[in-house]
Scaffold this motif. Structure first.
Motif, PDB file in Angstrom:
ATOM      1  N   ASP A  91       0.861  -1.179   0.000  1.00 28.24           N
ATOM      2  CA  ASP A  91       0.000   0.000   0.000  1.00 28.24           C
ATOM      3  C   ASP A  91       0.897   1.230   0.000  1.00 28.24           C
ATOM      4  O   ASP A  91       1.738   1.390   0.886  1.00 28.24           O
ATOM      5  N   GLY A  92       0.728   2.070  -0.985  1.00 27.87           N
ATOM      6  CA  GLY A  92       1.540   3.269  -1.113  1.00 27.87           C
ATOM      7  C   GLY A  92       1.444   4.202   0.075  1.00 27.87           C
ATOM      8  O   GLY A  92       2.347   5.020   0.296  1.00 27.87           O
ATOM      9  N   ASP A  93       0.388   4.093   0.859  1.00 27.33           N
ATOM     10  CA  ASP A  93       0.277   4.931   2.056  1.00 27.33           C
ATOM     11  C   ASP A  93       1.439   4.686   3.008  1.00 27.33           C
ATOM     12  O   ASP A  93       1.822   5.571   3.771  1.00 27.33           O
ATOM     13  N   SER A  94       2.013   3.488   2.964  1.00 27.70           N
ATOM     14  CA  SER A  94       3.115   3.184   3.868  1.00 27.70           C
ATOM     15  C   SER A  94       4.380   3.968   3.524  1.00 27.70           C
ATOM     16  O   SER A  94       5.318   4.001   4.316  1.00 27.70           O
ATOM     17  N   PHE A  95       4.403   4.618   2.371  1.00 29.48           N
ATOM     18  CA  PHE A  95       5.541   5.438   1.967  1.00 29.48           C
ATOM     19  C   PHE A  95       5.412   6.887   2.453  1.00 29.48           C
ATOM     20  O   PHE A  95       6.330   7.673   2.285  1.00 29.48           O
ATOM     21  N   HIS A  96       4.246   7.252   3.003  1.00 27.22           N
ATOM     22  CA  HIS A  96       4.058   8.608   3.527  1.00 27.22           C
ATOM     23  C   HIS A  96       4.898   8.806   4.782  1.00 27.22           C
ATOM     24  O   HIS A  96       4.973   7.917   5.632  1.00 27.22           O
ATOM     25  N   GLY A  97       5.483   9.992   4.904  1.00 27.41           N
ATOM     26  CA  GLY A  97       6.176  10.344   6.133  1.00 27.41           C
ATOM     27  C   GLY A  97       5.159  10.742   7.191  1.00 27.41           C
ATOM     28  O   GLY A  97       4.001  11.051   6.875  1.00 27.41           O
ATOM     29  N   PRO A  98       5.559  10.752   8.458  1.00 26.02           N
ATOM     30  CA  PRO A  98       4.628  11.084   9.539  1.00 26.02           C
ATOM     31  C   PRO A  98       4.016  12.482   9.411  1.00 26.02           C
ATOM     32  O   PRO A  98       2.879  12.700   9.809  1.00 26.02           O
ATOM     33  N   GLU A  99       4.763  13.412   8.818  1.00 26.85           N
ATOM     34  CA  GLU A  99       4.225  14.762   8.652  1.00 26.85           C
ATOM     35  C   GLU A  99       3.052  14.782   7.669  1.00 26.85           C
ATOM     36  O   GLU A  99       2.072  15.497   7.888  1.00 26.85           O
ATOM     37  N   ASN A 100       3.107  13.978   6.610  1.00 27.42           N
ATOM     38  CA  ASN A 100       1.996  13.895   5.663  1.00 27.42           C
ATOM     39  C   ASN A 100       0.772  13.255   6.322  1.00 27.42           C
ATOM     40  O   ASN A 100      -0.355  13.714   6.138  1.00 27.42           O
ATOM     41  N   VAL A 101       1.003  12.186   7.066  1.00 27.99           N
ATOM     42  CA  VAL A 101      -0.097  11.505   7.746  1.00 27.99           C
ATOM     43  C   VAL A 101      -0.789  12.474   8.711  1.00 27.99           C
ATOM     44  O   VAL A 101      -2.019  12.572   8.741  1.00 27.99           O
ATOM     45  N   ALA A 102      -0.003  13.205   9.486  1.00 29.38           N
ATOM     46  CA  ALA A 102      -0.569  14.162  10.451  1.00 29.38           C
ATOM     47  C   ALA A 102      -1.357  15.252   9.732  1.00 29.38           C
ATOM     48  O   ALA A 102      -2.441  15.646  10.182  1.00 29.38           O
ATOM     49  N   LYS A 103      -0.835  15.718   8.625  1.00 22.47           N
ATOM     50  CA  LYS A 103      -1.508  16.779   7.868  1.00 22.47           C
ATOM     51  C   LYS A 103      -2.859  16.301   7.343  1.00 22.47           C
ATOM     52  O   LYS A 103      -3.868  16.986   7.487  1.00 22.47           O
ATOM     53  N   MET A 104      -2.885  15.100   6.758  1.00 20.95           N
ATOM     54  CA  MET A 104      -4.144  14.569   6.226  1.00 20.95           C
ATOM     55  C   MET A 104      -5.130  14.257   7.352  1.00 20.95           C
ATOM     56  O   MET A 104      -6.324  14.509   7.216  1.00 20.95           O
ATOM     57  N   HIS A 105      -4.628  13.707   8.435  1.00 17.33           N
ATOM     58  CA  HIS A 105      -5.482  13.384   9.577  1.00 17.33           C
ATOM     59  C   HIS A 105      -6.154  14.638  10.125  1.00 17.33           C
ATOM     60  O   HIS A 105      -7.303  14.598  10.573  1.00 17.33           O
ATOM     61  N   ALA A 106      -5.446  15.761  10.053  1.00 18.87           N
ATOM     62  CA  ALA A 106      -5.985  17.039  10.523  1.00 18.87           C
ATOM     63  C   ALA A 106      -6.939  17.682   9.512  1.00 18.87           C
ATOM     64  O   ALA A 106      -7.500  18.745   9.783  1.00 18.87           O
ATOM     65  N   GLY A 107      -7.127  17.020   8.357  1.00 21.40           N
ATOM     66  CA  GLY A 107      -8.067  17.529   7.367  1.00 21.40           C
ATOM     67  C   GLY A 107      -7.468  18.504   6.376  1.00 21.40           C
ATOM     68  O   GLY A 107      -8.194  19.215   5.683  1.00 21.40           O
ATOM     69  N   HIS A 108      -6.129  18.521   6.264  1.00 24.44           N
ATOM     70  CA  HIS A 108      -5.452  19.418   5.336  1.00 24.44           C
ATOM     71  C   HIS A 108      -4.956  18.632   4.124  1.00 24.44           C
ATOM     72  O   HIS A 108      -4.310  17.598   4.276  1.00 24.44           O
ATOM     73  N   ALA A 109      -5.246  19.149   2.940  1.00 29.20           N
ATOM     74  CA  ALA A 109      -4.807  18.500   1.709  1.00 29.20           C
ATOM     75  C   ALA A 109      -3.298  18.630   1.548  1.00 29.20           C
ATOM     76  O   ALA A 109      -2.713  19.648   1.929  1.00 29.20           O
ATOM     77  N   LEU A 110      -2.688  17.607   0.992  1.00 29.50           N
ATOM     78  CA  LEU A 110      -1.271  17.675   0.675  1.00 29.50           C
ATOM     79  C   LEU A 110      -1.082  18.519  -0.574  1.00 29.50           C
ATOM     80  O   LEU A 110      -1.924  18.515  -1.472  1.00 29.50           O
ATOM     81  N   ASP A 111       0.046  19.217  -0.642  1.00 22.32           N
ATOM     82  CA  ASP A 111       0.368  19.947  -1.863  1.00 22.32           C
ATOM     83  C   ASP A 111       1.473  19.175  -2.589  1.00 22.32           C
ATOM     84  O   ASP A 111       1.951  18.139  -2.120  1.00 22.32           O
ATOM     85  N   HIS A 130      -8.812   5.288   9.521  1.00 27.25           N
ATOM     86  CA  HIS A 130      -7.920   5.685   8.441  1.00 27.25           C
ATOM     87  C   HIS A 130      -7.515   7.134   8.642  1.00 27.25           C
ATOM     88  O   HIS A 130      -8.316   7.950   9.078  1.00 27.25           O
ATOM     89  N   PHE A 131      -6.257   7.453   8.316  1.00 32.50           N
ATOM     90  CA  PHE A 131      -5.768   8.814   8.566  1.00 32.50           C
ATOM     91  C   PHE A 131      -6.317   9.848   7.598  1.00 32.50           C
ATOM     92  O   PHE A 131      -6.258  11.037   7.858  1.00 32.50           O
ATOM     93  N   MET A 132      -6.852   9.418   6.462  1.00 33.98           N
ATOM     94  CA  MET A 132      -7.355  10.358   5.462  1.00 33.98           C
ATOM     95  C   MET A 132      -8.716  10.877   5.898  1.00 33.98           C
ATOM     96  O   MET A 132      -9.672  10.125   6.005  1.00 33.98           O
ATOM     97  N   SER A 133      -8.803  12.165   6.138  1.00 33.64           N
ATOM     98  CA  SER A 133     -10.055  12.767   6.579  1.00 33.64           C
ATOM     99  C   SER A 133     -11.075  12.793   5.447  1.00 33.64           C
ATOM    100  O   SER A 133     -10.745  13.166   4.324  1.00 33.64           O
ATOM    101  N   PRO A 134     -12.336  12.412   5.725  1.00 33.67           N
ATOM    102  CA  PRO A 134     -13.386  12.516   4.714  1.00 33.67           C
ATOM    103  C   PRO A 134     -13.577  13.953   4.215  1.00 33.67           C
ATOM    104  O   PRO A 134     -14.114  14.172   3.136  1.00 33.67           O
ATOM    105  N   LEU A 135     -13.107  14.920   4.995  1.00 35.59           N
ATOM    106  CA  LEU A 135     -13.225  16.317   4.599  1.00 35.59           C
ATOM    107  C   LEU A 135     -12.391  16.637   3.360  1.00 35.59           C
ATOM    108  O   LEU A 135     -12.585  17.676   2.731  1.00 35.59           O
ATOM    109  N   LEU A 136     -11.477  15.748   3.006  1.00 36.24           N
ATOM    110  CA  LEU A 136     -10.586  15.998   1.876  1.00 36.24           C
ATOM    111  C   LEU A 136     -11.114  15.451   0.548  1.00 36.24           C
ATOM    112  O   LEU A 136     -10.445  15.570  -0.477  1.00 36.24           O
TER     113      LEU A 136
END
Length: 183
Positions: free
Chosen positions: A43-63, A132-138
């Motif tokens: 699963d490609g999600d396992s390649f995300h760094g902790p900062e990306n996971v935290a950002k998505m979990h907080a409901g912020h889109a990655l750039d 899941h860390f990906m917020s539905p808000l995204l």
């Protein structure tokens, strides 16, 4: 990093990138495809760094700056599989064409499996998903970023309304038909 399966090394190894927006069923379908084919799965999600996971979990889109190292790690993993002669399936949203170009590097041995679905169905799925860390808000940002693969990218496009096992079977059948036709 969860890697499942170890298929035999072959010179005609292939890597499938199962792509689509969050909630389209990528991880479930990709794992089933890999299981049916006896290929390695990650699963490609396992390649995300902790900062990306935290950002998505907080409901912020990655750039793009957030995504660049993640995509580079996935591209390196794909290249390593091909160099080892190992067929594999990887999950990656790969929403933009530029991302996919970086992942496939123009190789016909890297194929896209695009799980296409409408926003209403995916929103229902995200609302039911827990842990899941990906917020539905995204979801809106996912659809805004989505550039569906064009015919020149040779995707296998499958709708997501069917159960995951049936979707996986459709992909495996299509791959077998293409092999038989010599594509």
């Amino acid at each position: 990093m969860a890697v499942h399966g170890t298929g035999p090394a072959t010179p005609d190894a292939q890597v499938l990138i199962v792509m689509g927006v969050s909630g389209s069923g990528k991880s479930t379908v990709a794992a089933l495809i890999a299981e049916r084919l006896g290929w390695t799965f990650i699963d490609g999600d396992s390649f995300h760094g902790p900062e990306n996971v935290a950002k998505m979990h907080a409901g912020h889109a990655l750039d793009d700056a957030d995504r660049a190292p993640w995509l580079a790690r996935i591209a390196a993993w794909i290249q390593a599989r091909l160099e080892a002669g190992e067929s594999a399936v990887v999950v990656c949203s790969a929403l933009r064409r530029a991302y996919r170009e970086g992942l496939t590097r123009g190789s016909r041995r890297v194929r896209l499996v695009y799980l296409a679905g409408d926003r209403a169905l995916i929103a229902r799925r995200l609302a039911e998903r827990h842990g899941h860390f990906m917020s539905p808000l995204l979801l809106d940002s996912q659809f805004a970023a989505l550039e569906a693969p064009g015919p020149d990218e040779h995707p296998i496009t499958v709708g997501i309304a069917d159960p995951p096992a049936l979707i996986a079977d459709q992909v495996v059948t299509r791959l077998a038909q293409e092999r038989e036709a010599g594509r």
